[in-house]
Design a protein around this motif. Sequence first.
Motif, PDB file in Angstrom:
ATOM      1  N   ALA A   9      -3.054   6.519   9.706  1.00  0.00           N
ATOM      2  CA  ALA A   9      -3.034   5.106   9.323  1.00  0.00           C
ATOM      3  C   ALA A   9      -1.770   4.431   9.813  1.00  0.00           C
ATOM      4  O   ALA A   9      -0.780   5.084  10.136  1.00  0.00           O
ATOM      5  CB  ALA A   9      -3.105   4.983   7.805  1.00  0.00           C
ATOM      6  N   MET A  13       0.385   2.865   8.197  1.00  0.00           N
ATOM      7  CA  MET A  13       1.556   2.990   7.321  1.00  0.00           C
ATOM      8  C   MET A  13       2.408   4.217   7.604  1.00  0.00           C
ATOM      9  O   MET A  13       3.545   4.297   7.177  1.00  0.00           O
ATOM     10  CB  MET A  13       1.151   2.968   5.844  1.00  0.00           C
ATOM     11  N   ARG A  55      -8.782  10.449  12.361  1.00  0.00           N
ATOM     12  CA  ARG A  55      -9.235  11.017  11.075  1.00  0.00           C
ATOM     13  C   ARG A  55     -10.187  12.177  11.284  1.00  0.00           C
ATOM     14  O   ARG A  55     -11.349  11.988  11.645  1.00  0.00           O
ATOM     15  CB  ARG A  55      -9.890   9.932  10.227  1.00  0.00           C
ATOM     16  N   MET A  87      -5.948   0.930  14.260  1.00  0.00           N
ATOM     17  CA  MET A  87      -5.818   0.238  12.988  1.00  0.00           C
ATOM     18  C   MET A  87      -4.894  -0.960  13.130  1.00  0.00           C
ATOM     19  O   MET A  87      -3.742  -0.824  13.546  1.00  0.00           O
ATOM     20  CB  MET A  87      -5.289   1.196  11.919  1.00  0.00           C
ATOM     21  N   THR A 103      -8.581  -2.263   4.134  1.00  0.00           N
ATOM     22  CA  THR A 103      -8.081  -1.772   2.848  1.00  0.00           C
ATOM     23  C   THR A 103      -6.716  -2.406   2.618  1.00  0.00           C
ATOM     24  O   THR A 103      -5.867  -2.392   3.513  1.00  0.00           O
ATOM     25  CB  THR A 103      -7.916  -0.232   2.895  1.00  0.00           C
ATOM     26  N   ASP A 161       0.535  -2.399   2.176  1.00  0.00           N
ATOM     27  CA  ASP A 161       0.079  -1.674   3.368  1.00  0.00           C
ATOM     28  C   ASP A 161      -1.380  -2.057   3.597  1.00  0.00           C
ATOM     29  O   ASP A 161      -2.250  -1.645   2.849  1.00  0.00           O
ATOM     30  CB  ASP A 161       0.226  -0.172   3.108  1.00  0.00           C
ATOM     31  N   VAL A 162      -1.596  -2.882   4.615  1.00  0.00           N
ATOM     32  CA  VAL A 162      -2.962  -3.316   4.888  1.00  0.00           C
ATOM     33  C   VAL A 162      -3.425  -2.746   6.217  1.00  0.00           C
ATOM     34  O   VAL A 162      -2.691  -2.780   7.204  1.00  0.00           O
ATOM     35  CB  VAL A 162      -3.048  -4.855   4.927  1.00  0.00           C
ATOM     36  N   GLY A 163      -4.634  -2.202   6.242  1.00  0.00           N
ATOM     37  CA  GLY A 163      -5.168  -1.678   7.495  1.00  0.00           C
ATOM     38  C   GLY A 163      -6.592  -2.171   7.737  1.00  0.00           C
ATOM     39  O   GLY A 163      -7.424  -2.110   6.836  1.00  0.00           O
TER      40      GLY A 163
END
Length: 568
Positions: free
Chosen positions: A40, A42, A72, A90, A187, A210-212
């Motif tokens: 991700a 972050m 992933r 992302m 998210t 933390d936005v993805g």
Amino acid sequence: MIQSREIRKKFLDFFEKRGHKVVPSSSLVPDDPSVLLTTAGMQQFKPYFLGEADPMKDFGARRATSVQKSFRTSDIDEVGDERHLTFFEMLGHFSFGDYFKKETIKWTYELLTDIFGIKKDRISATVFAGDDKIPFDEESYNTWVKFLPESKIKKGPRADNVWGPPGPEGPCGAANEVYVDGMEVATLVFMEYFCAKDGGLTPLSQKGVDVGWGLERMAMIIDGKANVFETDLLQPIIDLLPKDLNSRKKRIIADHSRAIAFLISDGVRPSNKEAGYILRRLMRRLITHLVDINSKELFSRVINLYNETYPSLNLEAILSVFSKEKEKFDKTLKAGIKELKGADRIDPKLAFKLYESFGLPYEVIKDVASEKARALKREDFDKEFEKHQKISRAGREKKFGGHGLILDTGELKAANEEELRKVTRLHTATHLLQAALRKVLGNEVEQRGSDITAERARFDFAFPRKVTGEELKKAEALVNEAVKKALPMQKKTMPFEEAKKTGALYFFKGKYPAKVNVYYAGETLDSAFSKELCGGPHVQNTKEVGEFKILKEESASAGIRRIRANVL
Ligand code: SER
């Protein structure tokens, strides 16, 4: 047709205008040893969420935005449907002790509607319902109500609406999921806690965001496509494949070839463990399905699609690593498939045997055996795998008196001949690296430790500040020049006092015998590119080292920097 390039740009511009620093994607191989691959956006910002690093000092803002290469493994079995991928990009934005829920939700809604033109009635969201540890996320709920009717805002459980930590411990918090036409596209995580290994939560010293967003999914929605494979990010790869190939296979090939290209370019190499094992599985599955498809054409297509955004993609390395793996796997693939086809039913034990004897990974067995392996579950296969690893570890320990290694100098570790060749190349590379760093950064650079395995080399050295990207590039180039020059790697044995006078590097704190070995790369000791007191082993000629790549530079402790590197 919208170009995904435009989506990346619009996203970054939106947040740059709102005070965010645009930060480049970090590598798929993270700094953080507790996780195998970057999952991700972050990941590279973990220290800022934890208050361990200062974002003002490092990029002059408490807000950042990025497009992050992500991977992933958990989605590997889903690849083939409309929307799951192993590698993906992302889009992210982050706050480190700055804005929080209200701004985040407002911007999410504005981006979706004003910038990407999605109609309000297609959007829905979920917020955390609350449990005995984390309360109901009332603030998010009350903010979403300003934009969406209550019927479109659901309260969800911990499994969906608390995110993190990545790896065994780290920052975590309540999350909102955002959907378009029922498909999750983003998210929003509100980092508030440190989540410990035992699941215990303690408040962080500062709150974070933390936005993805998934780029491929957004491209699919904005462009009105039926699945992510029809977007300009993947369709050109699908176009190369034979028309009559079934669509699931086409999607697997498209997904895996892209993932392989990125993993190899970030320095991952096939092996039987960790990230190397993930890469090996992807490659073997691709090789199994790659009938009548030219891998050079396939990877060149991936490069053409992506090298403008990711110039570090390296076609030469991809092709060389891939063809070596193919050569190895081709030797056992046919026999393995024959064995597999001859069996009545494939249970976990047989599946593991097929892996062990013929190198067939779980995914390949599932793909090829279909009906016969219907009942085979990944977790049961993994159990067999672990059982076997335990047995072989115990066996090695018995044989080698507790370590299971054929070489362990403290610095270098190898479990078999193949690993020994690799660590030897990495060892010489580390000498060249130290010499190169001293040329670029000065003689302040002094080795403080190194740790070399077949997976990578780690080199620690004294230096008072972060080494810049440019300096690292220079050092890497100097090492590669020394490799290209094909210098002989030679050894001279002499008394310690004499060795010191040659200018060879050594540990001040080290204890040396009266007679020592000086290893040097060059025709003569005087003109050598590098000289160090060392116990070996080393290659005979620097050309054996191969292409050298610095993967990471980070702080190891106060005043000590750490470089991770590999050879191709
Ligand atoms: N970390 C969250 C995710 O991976 C949001 O970026 O979905």
